[in-house]
Design an enzyme around this catalytic site. Structure first.
Site, PDB file in Angstrom:
ATOM      1  CG  ASP A   1      -2.060  -0.896   1.572  1.00  0.00           C
ATOM      2  OD1 ASP A   1      -1.741  -0.791  -0.201  1.00  0.00           O
ATOM      3  OD2 ASP A   1      -2.856  -0.935   2.154  1.00  0.00           O
TER       4      ASP A   1
ATOM      5  CB  CYS B   1     -18.900 -14.951  -7.223  1.00  0.00           C
ATOM      6  SG  CYS B   1     -17.419 -13.915  -6.281  1.00  0.00           S
TER       7      CYS B   1
ATOM      8  CB  CYS C   1     -22.835 -16.242  -5.244  1.00  0.00           C
ATOM      9  SG  CYS C   1     -22.441 -16.090  -2.998  1.00  0.00           S
TER      10      CYS C   1
ATOM     11  CB  CYS D   1     -20.178  -9.686  -1.173  1.00  0.00           C
ATOM     12  SG  CYS D   1     -20.106  -9.749  -2.708  1.00  0.00           S
TER      13      CYS D   1
ATOM     14  CB  CYS E   1     -17.605 -14.047   1.054  1.00  0.00           C
ATOM     15  SG  CYS E   1     -16.592 -14.800   0.238  1.00  0.00           S
TER      16      CYS E   1
END
Length: 306
Positions: A127, A181, A184, A187, A241
C-alpha cells in the site's frame, strides 16, 4: 535464481501464498474499469487514487527495467475475536499495523534474492505506491477477484494482506486461475449500505470501511443508521462469503489482539482518554482514523442505536 527458490523462501518467512507474473501494462479491460470507477467518483475523497494513473496502470514505471511482479499474501484471520456486544473493529486492525509486518518480510525476501543474485534491483510495496495489488495477485495466480472486489484465495478465503516485490529479473510465471463467484450475490445482498453497486464496483461514499476510516468529515446519517455495530472498518462482505468457510486462524504473533483491545466495550470507548488511546493502539493501523475519528464513529454508533 528460480521462481521455485523465491517461493520456498517466501513460505519460510511465513507468507501463506506466493505467485509471480510478468511486469507489464495493466490490460485494457482493467484500465477501463479503473478509469470508469474514478470518473464516476466512487473513490470519494481519496484523491490520491486519481493521481499517478500512469504508474498505477504500468508498474514498470515504478522500478527501472522491471521484469517481474512477485505477489505474496499473509493471513490475518483471528483466533480470538471481540465480543459481538462490543463495537466491532475489522479483523485486519486487531494487531500491529500490517504495513510494517508485511514490508519487513518482503525486505527479507528481497535481501535473499540479492544474496543469490547480487545485481538484482527491486522495490517492495505494501500500500505504499500506486499499484493495483489485487489485479497483480490475480494475474500471479494467487486467487481471483470476487464480487466484493477482494482477492479470494481458493480453499483459504479472503482474509489476507497483500504485498508486492517488483524486480528486474525475468522469472517463470504463474497462470491466472479460471474461477469466479458464479451466481453468488451474498456480499451484494448483505452490505447494509449497498456500497457494492455492481459486481467488483464499490462506491466508497457508501462503504462503512471508508466512512469510519478514510472519511475525515462527518458520517452521513444514511450511513450511520446502517452501521450494524461496525465501529472501525467492516467485514460483512467477507463474513457472508462462502469461500471464507475455509478461513483458518493466522500464525503471525504481531496480529494477535491485546486484552485491552478485546475489552473495548461501548462504555470503555465512550470514556477512552487520549492516553489510553495512545497506549492501546500503539503501532496499530487504527491510528489512521485518529482519536477524533474514533470519537466521531462512536457518536455515529449512538445515533444508529437510538
Amino acid at each position: 535464481m528460480t521462481s521455485q527458490q523465491i517461493k520456498a523462501y517466501a513460505y519460510s518467512l511465513g507468507f501463506d501464498a506466493c505467485g509471480i507474473c510478468k511486469a507489464e501494462s495493466v490490460n485494457a479491460g482493467e484500465q477501463r474499469h479503473f478509469n470508469e470507477w474514478i470518473d464516476s467518483g466512487c473513490h470519494a475523497d481519496m484523491d490520491y487514487m486519481a493521481r499517478n494513473t500512469d504508474k498505477r496502470l504500468n508498474p514498470t514505471l515504478l522500478v527501472e527495467d522491471a521484469r517481474s511482479v512477485i505477489c505474496v499474501a499473509l493471513n490475518y484471520y483471528p483466533q480470538t475475536k471481540q465480543s459481538e456486544e462490543h463495537p466491532q473493529f475489522a479483523y485486519y486492525a486487531y494487531g500491529k499495523d500490517y504495513h510494517e509486518v508485511v514490508k519487513e518480510k518482503l525486505n527479507k525476501l528481497l535481501d535473499y534474492i540479492r544474496s543469490c543474485q547480487p545485481t538484482a534491483n527491486g522495490r517492495c510495496f505494501v500500500d505504499t505506491a500506486p499499484l493495483l495489488e489485487r489485479y497483480w495477485a490475480a494475474k500471479a495466480g494467487l486467487g481471483f477477484i470476487g464480487k466484493n472486489s477482494l482477492l479470494i484465495i481458493p480453499k483459504m478465503g479472503s482474509y489476507f494482506f497483500l504485498g508486492e516485490l517488483i524486480i528486474d529479473l525475468t522469472l517463470e510465471y504463474d497462470t491466472p486461475l479460471n474461477l469466479s463467484c458464479g451466481n453468488c450475490t451474498r456480499c451484494l445482498d448483505a452490505c447494509p449500505t449497498k456500497a457494492i453497486v455492481s459486481p467488483k464496483v464499490i462506491n466508497a461514499r457508501k462503504c462503512i470501511s471508508y466512512q469510519t476510516i478514510e472519511n475525515k468529515g462527518d458520517i452521513d446519517v444514511s450511513i450511520s443508521l446502517n452501521l450494524n455495530n461496525r465501529f472501525y472498518g467492516c467485514d460483512i462482505c467477507q463474513q457472508v462469503c462462502p469461500w471464507n468457510k475455509y478461513a483458518r486462524p493466522h500464525k503471525t504473533e504481531e496480529f494477535n489482539p491485546s486484552q485491552a483491545f478485546l475489552d473495548l466495550s461501548f462504555d470503555k470507548l465512550d470514556n477512552l482518554s487520549v492516553e489510553e488511546y495512545q497506549q492501546i493502539f500503539k503501532g496499530s493501523a487504527v491510528k489512521r482514523a485518529k482519536y477524533a475519528g474514533l470519537k466521531r464513529n462512536l457518536e455515529a454508533l449512538k445515533r444508529s442505536k437510538e
